[in-house]
Design a protein around this motif. Structure first.
Motif, PDB file in Angstrom:
ATOM      1  N   ALA A 137       0.847  -1.372   0.012  1.00  0.00           N
ATOM      2  CA  ALA A 137       0.171   0.071  -0.112  1.00  0.00           C
ATOM      3  C   ALA A 137       0.891   1.327  -0.016  1.00  0.00           C
ATOM      4  CB  ALA A 137      -0.932   0.096   1.252  1.00  0.00           C
ATOM      5  N   ALA A 138       2.083   1.267   0.800  1.00  0.00           N
ATOM      6  CA  ALA A 138       2.846   2.395   0.637  1.00  0.00           C
ATOM      7  C   ALA A 138       3.575   2.532  -0.341  1.00  0.00           C
ATOM      8  CB  ALA A 138       3.848   2.368   1.849  1.00  0.00           C
ATOM      9  N   PHE A 139       4.047   1.604  -1.093  1.00  0.00           N
ATOM     10  CA  PHE A 139       4.627   1.893  -2.701  1.00  0.00           C
ATOM     11  C   PHE A 139       3.736   2.272  -3.477  1.00  0.00           C
ATOM     12  CE2 PHE A 139       5.671   0.217  -6.666  1.00  0.00           C
ATOM     13  CZ  PHE A 139       7.301   0.571  -6.696  1.00  0.00           C
ATOM     14  N   SER A 197       9.738   1.345   5.292  1.00  0.00           N
ATOM     15  CA  SER A 197      10.032   0.627   6.382  1.00  0.00           C
ATOM     16  C   SER A 197       9.438   1.289   7.666  1.00  0.00           C
ATOM     17  CB  SER A 197      11.586   0.852   6.678  1.00  0.00           C
ATOM     18  OG  SER A 197      12.072   2.061   6.781  1.00  0.00           O
ATOM     19  N   GLU A 198       9.054   2.595   7.705  1.00  0.00           N
ATOM     20  CA  GLU A 198       8.260   3.087   8.862  1.00  0.00           C
ATOM     21  C   GLU A 198       6.875   2.728   8.864  1.00  0.00           C
ATOM     22  OE1 GLU A 198       6.991   7.632  10.334  1.00  0.00           O
ATOM     23  OE2 GLU A 198       8.742   7.460   8.933  1.00  0.00           O
ATOM     24  N   SER A 242       2.226   2.758  18.203  1.00  0.00           N
ATOM     25  CA  SER A 242       3.014   2.357  16.976  1.00  0.00           C
ATOM     26  C   SER A 242       3.454   3.389  16.142  1.00  0.00           C
ATOM     27  CB  SER A 242       1.838   1.528  16.096  1.00  0.00           C
ATOM     28  OG  SER A 242       0.724   2.512  15.767  1.00  0.00           O
ATOM     29  N   LYS A 243       3.018   4.602  15.916  1.00  0.00           N
ATOM     30  CA  LYS A 243       3.655   5.586  15.120  1.00  0.00           C
ATOM     31  C   LYS A 243       4.937   6.069  15.786  1.00  0.00           C
ATOM     32  CE  LYS A 243       3.927   7.977  11.351  1.00  0.00           C
ATOM     33  NZ  LYS A 243       3.782   7.236  10.235  1.00  0.00           N
ATOM     34  N   GLY A 244       4.745   6.332  17.136  1.00  0.00           N
ATOM     35  CA  GLY A 244       5.914   6.901  17.896  1.00  0.00           C
ATOM     36  C   GLY A 244       6.992   5.857  17.644  1.00  0.00           C
ATOM     37  N   ILE A 249      12.443   5.204  14.731  1.00  0.00           N
ATOM     38  CA  ILE A 249      13.217   4.150  13.911  1.00  0.00           C
ATOM     39  C   ILE A 249      13.760   4.478  12.830  1.00  0.00           C
ATOM     40  CG2 ILE A 249      13.510   1.519  13.225  1.00  0.00           C
ATOM     41  CD1 ILE A 249      11.860   0.903  15.533  1.00  0.00           C
ATOM     42  N   ALA A 250      12.475   4.977  11.973  1.00  0.00           N
ATOM     43  CA  ALA A 250      12.797   5.357  10.485  1.00  0.00           C
ATOM     44  C   ALA A 250      13.107   6.695  10.178  1.00  0.00           C
ATOM     45  CB  ALA A 250      11.728   4.652   9.653  1.00  0.00           C
ATOM     46  N   TYR A 251      13.240   7.664  11.363  1.00  0.00           N
ATOM     47  CA  TYR A 251      13.325   9.047  11.045  1.00  0.00           C
ATOM     48  C   TYR A 251      14.175   9.721  10.086  1.00  0.00           C
ATOM     49  CZ  TYR A 251      12.870  14.175  11.709  1.00  0.00           C
ATOM     50  OH  TYR A 251      12.770  15.560  11.621  1.00  0.00           O
TER      51      TYR A 251
END
Length: 320
Positions: A137-139, A197-198, A242-244, A249-251
């Motif tokens: 979905a993100a792609f 990845s995020e 989950s978002k935090g 991690i992926a920032y």
């Protein structure tokens, strides 16, 4: 979704995702503007806050390294209000509203459809299903929506002087096309792909927490299928957690993406940008604006996902 035709199920997730994204974008726009400014390398922006020292770089370009720590969220907010006015806190809201509803709609529709398909390949509702669904979905969403997010970032980086007239969304889009061509609208796309990845981390944690919320033996939240205030706030908490975790991690991809989207920038590719930022500004530059991002993304994701789940619940019976 049992009992709902595939076409109607897709429509349901389109509507719910679009509504959730729109509500979240409006409430958190000022924090997104501040976050984007903090991520930027623009020298004009940095000159507002602290003294500078001119240095040479490995790329041959001159740079300005601050003599003190980067500005805080409060300093950026104060400067925008004093020098540009409150309206500048909503720079980029136009393309955000134009893009967020369809992007969230496309995302959740793709996520729901992919989850159904992957459930036939892997164990239903397993972590691998959630990971593959979120990545797919993100792609799709990043590929389709990058031009709108590119225009939004350019507008947020444009500094406003009191009494001056800034470019609107269409003017900004025309300017990007004239100066950089069609390829200009896809600047930062590689960083967006890295940011998948995020999304994977976020939805893997979120789906697992949702499963636990339905288990009365694990938590005080009710396992009843009926939506109530306890379920609703439990979903908000799961989304926020989950978002935090995912953002922390992926920032770094966010900083790289903003640098790639700057006008007249020396940054060209994902790896070249990462290398330059590290060589010139150090490791901590990859986390510039993280606090503003967390303050924006955690409530935004909680609003988006809880609104989405609520609308799905309210409309599900209507379209059976």
């Amino acid at each position: 979704m049992a009992g709902v035709a595939p076409e109607r199920s897709t429509l349901l997730h389109l509507v719910a995702g679009g509504c959730g994204g729109t509500v979240g974008a409006i409430f958190t726009c000022p924090l997104e503007v501040i976050k984007t400014r903090l991520q930027s390398s623009r020298l004009a922006f940095r000159a507002i806050y602290y003294p500078q020292v001119h240095l040479g770089t490995l790329s041959g370009d001159g740079m300005v390294r601050p003599a003190s720590l980067p500005p805080s969220l409060i300093q950026v907010l104060k400067s925008i209000l004093e020098k540009e006015g409150p309206k500048s806190l909503f720079r980029g809201l136009g393309p955000n509203l134009v893009g967020v509803a369809p992007s969230r709609a496309v995302y959740f529709a793709c996520y729901s459809g992919a989850k159904e398909q992957f459930s036939h390949i892997f164990a239903p509702n397993s972590s691998i299903v959630h990971i593959c669904s979120a990545a797919s979905a993100a792609f799709v969403t990043n590929s389709l929506m990058n031009p709108i997010w590119m225009v939004k970032t350019r507008m947020q980086l444009e500094r406003r002087v009191h009494g001056s007239k800034q470019m609107n969304t269409l003017q900004c889009a025309r300017y990007v096309y004239r100066s950089e061509g069609v390829r200009g609208f896809y600047r930062g796309l590689t960083a967006s792909y890295a940011g998948i990845s995020e999304t994977i981390i976020c939805f893997a944690i979120y789906e697992r927490l949702k499963q636990h919320l339905k288990d009365p033996s694990w938590s005080p939240f009710t396992g009843s299928p009926e939506m109530n205030s306890t379920n609703f706030f439990g979903i908000m908490a799961a989304a926020a957690i989950s978002k935090g975790c995912a953002s922390c991690i992926a920032y770094p991809h966010e900083v790289i993406r903003t640098r790639l989207r700057e006008e007249g920038t020396k940054y060209r590719t994902f790896m070249q940008t990462a290398r330059l930022v590290f060589q010139e500004e150090g490791y901590f530059a990859f986390y510039r604006g993280l606090f503003a991002q967390l303050m924006r993304q955690i409530p935004n994701t909680a609003i988006v996902l809880s609104t989405y789940e609520l609308i799905v619940y309210l409309l599900e019976d209507q379209i059976k």
